[in-house]
Design a protein around this motif. Structure first.
Motif, short mmCIF file in Angstrom:
data_model
loop_
_atom_site.label_atom_id
_atom_site.label_comp_id
_atom_site.label_asym_id
_atom_site.label_seq_id
_atom_site.Cartn_x
_atom_site.Cartn_y
_atom_site.Cartn_z
N ARG A 136 0.83 -1.20 0.00
CA ARG A 136 0.00 0.00 0.00
C ARG A 136 0.87 1.26 0.00
O ARG A 136 0.58 2.24 -0.70
N ALA A 137 1.96 1.23 0.78
CA ALA A 137 2.85 2.39 0.83
C ALA A 137 3.50 2.65 -0.52
O ALA A 137 3.61 3.80 -0.97
N ILE A 138 3.93 1.59 -1.20
CA ILE A 138 4.56 1.76 -2.51
C ILE A 138 3.55 2.23 -3.54
O ILE A 138 3.87 3.05 -4.42
N ARG A 139 2.31 1.73 -3.44
CA ARG A 139 1.27 2.20 -4.35
C ARG A 139 1.01 3.69 -4.14
O ARG A 139 0.86 4.46 -5.11
N ASN A 140 0.97 4.13 -2.87
CA ASN A 140 0.80 5.56 -2.60
C ASN A 140 1.95 6.37 -3.19
O ASN A 140 1.74 7.45 -3.76
N MET A 141 3.16 5.84 -3.04
CA MET A 141 4.32 6.55 -3.56
C MET A 141 4.24 6.71 -5.08
O MET A 141 4.54 7.78 -5.62
N ASN A 142 3.80 5.66 -5.76
CA ASN A 142 3.75 5.70 -7.23
C ASN A 142 2.61 6.54 -7.76
O ASN A 142 2.72 7.13 -8.86
N THR A 143 1.50 6.62 -7.04
CA THR A 143 0.30 7.26 -7.58
C THR A 143 -0.02 8.62 -6.96
O THR A 143 -0.64 9.47 -7.61
N LEU A 144 0.38 8.84 -5.70
CA LEU A 144 -0.05 10.05 -5.00
C LEU A 144 1.05 11.09 -4.81
O LEU A 144 0.77 12.27 -4.71
N TYR A 145 2.29 10.62 -4.74
CA TYR A 145 3.36 11.56 -4.41
C TYR A 145 4.08 12.00 -5.68
O TYR A 145 4.47 11.17 -6.51
N PRO A 146 4.28 13.32 -5.85
CA PRO A 146 4.86 13.83 -7.09
C PRO A 146 6.37 13.64 -7.14
O PRO A 146 7.04 13.49 -6.11
N ASP A 147 6.90 13.62 -8.36
CA ASP A 147 8.35 13.61 -8.53
C ASP A 147 8.90 14.98 -8.14
O ASP A 147 8.26 16.02 -8.38
N ALA A 148 10.06 14.99 -7.52
CA ALA A 148 10.69 16.25 -7.14
C ALA A 148 11.23 16.94 -8.38
O ALA A 148 11.86 16.32 -9.24
N THR A 149 10.98 18.23 -8.48
CA THR A 149 11.47 19.00 -9.61
C THR A 149 12.92 19.41 -9.38
O THR A 149 13.40 19.42 -8.23
N PRO A 150 13.64 19.75 -10.45
CA PRO A 150 15.03 20.23 -10.27
C PRO A 150 15.11 21.43 -9.34
O PRO A 150 16.07 21.58 -8.58
N GLU A 151 14.10 22.32 -9.40
CA GLU A 151 14.10 23.49 -8.52
C GLU A 151 13.97 23.09 -7.06
O GLU A 151 14.63 23.64 -6.17
N GLU A 152 13.09 22.08 -6.78
CA GLU A 152 12.92 21.61 -5.39
C GLU A 152 14.19 20.93 -4.89
O GLU A 152 14.57 21.07 -3.72
N ASN A 158 3.40 9.15 9.17
CA ASN A 158 2.77 7.93 8.66
C ASN A 158 2.27 8.20 7.25
O ASN A 158 1.29 8.91 7.06
N ILE A 159 2.89 7.61 6.26
CA ILE A 159 2.56 7.91 4.88
C ILE A 159 1.36 7.09 4.38
O ILE A 159 0.93 7.26 3.24
N LEU A 160 0.82 6.23 5.23
CA LEU A 160 -0.36 5.46 4.83
C LEU A 160 -1.65 6.23 5.05
O LEU A 160 -2.71 5.84 4.57
N ARG A 161 -1.57 7.33 5.80
CA ARG A 161 -2.75 8.17 5.97
C ARG A 161 -3.07 8.88 4.67
O ARG A 161 -2.21 9.12 3.84
#
Length: 346
Positions: free
Chosen positions: A268-284, A333-336
């Motif tokens: 579930r955590a890996i699915r959240n990472m792939n679908t919900l969390y954005p890629d970091a931009t070069p500026e970030e 907790n990244i599962l929330r």
């Protein structure tokens, strides 16, 4: 301590020689002498003490050969597990009290002796993951010990099976079950050792190692649960309630449940990472400290930003989430369900 151990060993040998000599002096022949010793409680007490000292000396020798010096954590785990194993076996005495004999004591001693080395092998292989350098001697010791323990487990399991088939249900049923459980432990240790060795010889961090470790724990836990259920069913079928098996069965089922939950939560955590969390931009990446705290290397591409705004390598996060489902920096907790971006913590 060494001089005291030497003194006790010499004293026990002297007492044993006295007992044997006295028996032979009384009976003059080998077989009557053996019968005389087995019928004499003081003589048998001396023989038991001598056997116990021989077991300790053999254990010290094997420890020196296969492990060298034990770490403090390994010794503590050994003492704790040995205590529980002895209490469980005392409960087994109540079920098979009619089978109590010198042979039973010898079988129990061998079982506890082998269990101790299974536990030590398990702790030593787990230590591979935390040790920066693994020598060739370490590999030689672990492989030799695993082969030896596996062969002994198979042989003693076959002996218990044959005895149960030919003579019917007896204490050999318990010993056979125990050696079947020990075989699953050997298989688990061997798989972990293989995975750790592959990771050690890999030029780059092995992302899928944690996945294999998770599923290894799950599969081996399943086999142990099945063995316990079969054992309980067999024991109840022959009108014996194995109270001594309840505690280890409970802990085995709890460990299997935890392994199952770990697999679900990591996926579930890996699915959240792939679908919900954005890629970091070069500026970030430029604005933040662009060093991934998991691998301690610079982040250039393929990085993810968590809801707490901390950034890590995608591959590092995937491996991290196989073990725990929190931010490596702030423990969020990244599962929330992710809410709006929060200011960085810490």
């Amino acid at each position: 301590m060494t001089m005291r151990n030497l003194g006790l060993t010499v004293l026990s040998l002297a007492l044993t020689a006295t007992v044997i000599g006295n028996a032979y002096y009384q009976k003059k022949q080998f077989y009557p002498s053996v019968v005389y010793i087995t019928k004499s409680n003081p003589s048998m007490a001396v023989i038991y003490i001598q056997s116990f000292i021989l077991v300790i000396l053999t254990g010290k020798l094997m420890k020196k050969v296969f492990f060298g010096e034990l770490r403090a954590a390994e010794f503590e785990h050994l003492m704790e597990r040995s205590w529980y194993a002895m209490t469980e076996t005392c409960l087994a005495f109540t079920v098979f009290r009619d089978d109590f004999s010198p042979k039973f004591v010898a079988l129990f001693t061998v079982l506890l002796f082998l269990k101790s080395f299974h536990w030590l092998a398990e702790d030593r292989v787990d230590f591979m993951e935390r040790s920066p350098v693994i020598s060739w001697l370490f590999h030689l010791r672990v492989l030799s010990l695993l082969v030896l323990l596996g062969a002994l487990d198979l042989d003693l399991l076959a002996h218990a099976y044959q005895s149960t088939i030919t003579k019917g249900a007896s204490v050999q049923l318990v010993f056979g079950f125990e050696y079947a459980i020990l075989l699953t432990i050997i298989a688990n240790i061997a798989i972990k050792y293989t995975l750790h060795t592959i990771a050690l010889h890999s030029d780059n961090p092995w992302e899928n190692k944690a996945v294999f470790l998770l599923y290894t724990e799950l599969i081996m836990g399943f086999f142990k649960v099945v063995l316990y259920i079969l054992f309980m069913a067999i024991m109840i079928r022959i009108s014996m309630l194995p109270l001594f098996a309840f505690r280890p069965m409970y802990y085995t089922m709890r460990a299997f449940k935890k392994a199952f939950n770990d697999v679900i939560l990591s996926r579930r955590a890996i699915r959240n990472m792939n679908t919900l969390y954005p890629d970091a931009t070069p500026e970030e990446l430029a604005a933040a400290d662009n060093v991934c705290i998991i691998c301690r290397e610079e982040m250039v591409t393929a990085s993810k930003k968590l809801p707490c705004n901390h950034i890590f390598h995608t591959a590092c996060l995937r491996s991290w989430f196989q073990r725990q489902q929190t931010c490596p920096t702030c423990r969020l907790n990244i599962l929330r369900t992710p809410g709006p971006p929060q200011p960085p913590r810490g």
